[in-house]
Every structure is written in structure tokens, then in C-alpha cells.
Scaffold this motif. Structure first.
Motif, mmCIF file in Angstrom:
data_model
loop_
_atom_site.group_PDB
_atom_site.id
_atom_site.type_symbol
_atom_site.label_atom_id
_atom_site.label_comp_id
_atom_site.label_asym_id
_atom_site.label_seq_id
_atom_site.Cartn_x
_atom_site.Cartn_y
_atom_site.Cartn_z
ATOM 1 N N ALA A 141 0.816 -1.218 0.000
ATOM 2 C CA ALA A 141 0.000 0.000 0.000
ATOM 3 C C ALA A 141 0.852 1.271 0.000
ATOM 4 O O ALA A 141 0.631 2.162 -0.833
ATOM 5 N N THR A 149 0.201 4.461 5.353
ATOM 6 C CA THR A 149 -1.047 3.820 4.940
ATOM 7 C C THR A 149 -1.512 2.778 5.947
ATOM 8 O O THR A 149 -0.724 2.179 6.678
ATOM 9 N N ALA A 151 -3.863 -0.739 5.501
ATOM 10 C CA ALA A 151 -4.345 -1.613 4.429
ATOM 11 C C ALA A 151 -4.709 -2.967 4.999
ATOM 12 O O ALA A 151 -4.189 -3.395 6.035
ATOM 13 N N THR A 198 -9.026 -6.196 -1.355
ATOM 14 C CA THR A 198 -8.191 -5.392 -0.457
ATOM 15 C C THR A 198 -8.777 -3.997 -0.268
ATOM 16 O O THR A 198 -9.629 -3.554 -1.025
ATOM 17 N N ALA A 200 -7.358 0.109 1.281
ATOM 18 C CA ALA A 200 -6.231 0.919 1.750
ATOM 19 C C ALA A 200 -6.676 2.365 1.934
ATOM 20 O O ALA A 200 -7.477 2.870 1.156
#
Length: 336
Positions: A141, A149, A151, A198, A200
Motif C-alpha cells: 500500500a 497507509t 491496508a 483489499t 487501503a
């Protein structure tokens, strides 16, 4: 998807994951970079490496950048090509600074640069594909988005999944009429269902942060470090870690005075001491001087979330550590 360019060059930052309690979900990008230049060819794959990893990294289809390019081309439905790569690496290998993440991200960024619709590989899609290769998004990320970040991978708990399977209700059938209409056609490729879902987000840092990296002269394979972690941890330790990870978000945003408390980890660092005792000793030596130090990723690098000063640098260098004070890389991967 068509390939419209036969050359591209990208730059990807080094990253440090975990930041103490943010195991497998937090990371930051720093001003240490790998650069990769790509050219499509009709011959066999060739890789030329300068800097870190020279004479050690594969120079054929096994090279991680090449593998990422191949996966990225397949993911967007583009034709495969012959590959020539020139890689200039500043990121140390197997030290906990995201060298594998940078390789994967650079390969996918090259694909984005050469295809007819770069939005087919936007940052969110790139993270999904990259996580498929890497297994976890904590380094990926910041390499993609830059800065600091959070994530993770979407999922359900075992209890939630079981409840979903068992639940029946007359309301489930409501509102489903007319759903057999044809879906609107789109030119966007359909991603492989195996690519994880995913997410982020960036943590907006409001003060000058100068991470200092302590780099040893030994390596540690991530799989070896992960193998030392227990399958279960005390519930009280998990609770403390959750609290500190939450506090760390605030500390990194605009409360640097909280970094010492917020970087205290109960989940992974001490369990890995056997693989890198010198790294743990350095980390605790720094923390004893009120410097918010953590193990960088799986180690063995140590990261201090501050400029530690010349005296500390000199003492660490005297016993064999290479010390570099860096800046946050807020841009992430970019085409040159």
C-alpha cells in the motif's frame, strides 16, 4: 487490452511495515528507491541489475518484476511480450524495507504504463493483484499510494460466515425480481476471482517526519521471521496491541508526543528475537533514550520514527549499523 508502448520506466519507494503494533496492516514509504526500465522485445527475457541484489537476483522469468509484469498483462487481458529490464536498486534485499513489494509494484506499474487503458490498473486494482503475489498488503500500500497507509483484506470471521450460511428468511427473496436483465457491457477486464478484496487508506501526516533506518550487514528471510510467531497470543496482549495501533494512527497524524507509547508492540517483535537478537537489542537501546524505534517489517532493519541525532548515529555506526535519516515518500510509485 492493447499494448500501445514498448518502453517504460518507473520508480518505487522502499517501505517499512508494521511500525510496531500495526502488524500486517500499517506501513510507510521512505525516500529510498528502486528504478526499473522496461523494453518490449521479441527475444528471451533479460534482466540487468545494478546496485542492491546485483549478481544475486534472477536474470530470467524468475525475476519478481518479470513475474509481476506477466501477471499484470494477464489480469488486464493484454498479450504477453518479450522483456528486457534494467533495474537500479537502492533498497536492500531481505532487510525489512519492502524490496519484494517494490519489485511487484514496479512490474504492475510498467504494465499500467504500456497498455491502452491505464485505468484498468488503477491503484486499487494494482493493490489487489500485488497482494495476490505478496500475500499481505502492508508494504504494498505505501509503495503504491505513498506516505503512511493502513491496508487490509476484506473478510468475515468464522462465526459471521457460519451465521450467514445458516440464515434463512422469507425476506431474502424480496426485491430480486427483474435481476435477470442483461448487464451493461464494459471494456473493463474482469479480474481473477482469486485476487483478494483489499482496501487501503492514507494517514495524513501533519508534521515533518524524518524516519531513520538502521541497516545491518546481515539478512533475514521474511518466511523465517514469520515462522517464529505463535499461533495464539494472550488475549490481554492482543487487546493492548489493538489500543496501541489505534493510538498510532493519531500519533502519526498530528501527535508526535504519543509515538513512544503508540509504537509499543505485544504481538510480534519479541517473538522474533531468536532470529535477530542484535536488532531487538538496538531497538530497545533506542527506546531507552525515548526514541520511538521499531523493527522494520519482519526485520532485521530497525526504524526510528524520528531523526535520532548525530551522537546516536555515531554510536550505532561504531558497532556496525549503517544509519540513514530519510524523508517520507508521499507520492508512491510513479512513471518517469
Amino acid at each position: 487490452m492493447r499494448i500501445v508502448k514498448d518502453e517504460a520506466e518507473v520508480k518505487v519507494p522502499a517501505t517499512s511495515a508494521n511500525l510496531g503494533p500495526g502488524y500486517d496492516c500499517m506501513g510507510l514509504a521512505v525516500s529510498l528507491h528502486d528504478r526499473v526500465r522496461f523494453r518490449a522485445t521479441v527475444g528471451k527475457t533479460q534482466v540487468h541489475v545494478r546496485g542492491e541484489g546485483k549478481d544475486r537476483l534472477p536474470e530470467d522469468e524468475k525475476h519478481l518484476v518479470v513475474r509481476a509484469i506477466r501477471l499484470g498483462l494477464d489480469a488486464v487481458g493484454a498479450s504477453q511480450v518479450g522483456i528486457s529490464l534494467w533495474q537500479e536498486n537502492q533498497i536492500p534485499q531481505s532487510r525489512g524495507l519492502g524490496s519484494s513489494a517494490s519489485a511487484i509494484v514496479s512490474g504492475l506499474a510498467i504494465v499500467r504504463a504500456i497498455i491502452s487503458d491505464p485505468q484498468a490498473l488503477d491503484n486499487d486494482t494494482m493493490l489487489r493483484i500485488a497482494t495476490y503475489l505478496e500475500g499481505h498488503p502492508d508494504n504494498l500500500a505505501p509503495a503504491i499510494y505513498g506516505g503512511i497507509t493502513l491496508a487490509g483484506i476484506h473478510g468475515t470471521s468464522s462465526e459471521e460466515a457460519a451465521t450467514t450460511k445458516e440464515l434463512t428468511s422469507p425476506f431474502i427473496e424480496m426485491g430480486q425480481e427483474g435481476e435477470d436483465d442483461q448487464e451493461e457491457e464494459t471494456d473493463q477486464p474482469v479480474l481473477n476471482a482469486d485476487f483478494p478484496q483489499t482496501w487501503a487508506v492514507k494517514i495524513e501526516n501533519q508534521y515533518d517526519l524524518y524516519p531513520t533506518v538502521f541497516i545491518p550487514d546481515f539478512e533475514l528471510d521474511t518466511s523465517q521471521a514469520r515462522a517464529l510467531l505463535p499461533e495464539q497470543v494472550p488475549h490481554a496482549d492482543a487487546a493492548r496491541n489493538v489500543a496501541n495501533a489505534a493510538l498510532l494512527v493519531s500519533a502519526l497524524q498530528d501527535h508526535p508526543e504519543l509515538l513512544m507509547a503508540a509504537t509499543t508492540d505485544y504481538l510480534h517483535q519479541n517473538y522474533r528475537r531468536a532470529a535477530m537478537p542484535a536488532s531487538l537489542d538496538l531497538m530497545y537501546w533506542l527506546r531507552a533514550q525515548q526514541l520511538p524505534a521499531v523493527i522494520s517489517g519482519a526485520g532485521p532493519c530497525v526504524l526510528a520514527l524520528t531523526n535520532v541525532g548525530d551522537q546516536v548515529k555515531a554510536q550505532a555506526e561504531k558497532v556496525g549499523w549503517k544509519v540513514r535519516t530519510l524523508e517520507l515518500d508521499t507520492r508512491g510509485v510513479r512513471e518517469l
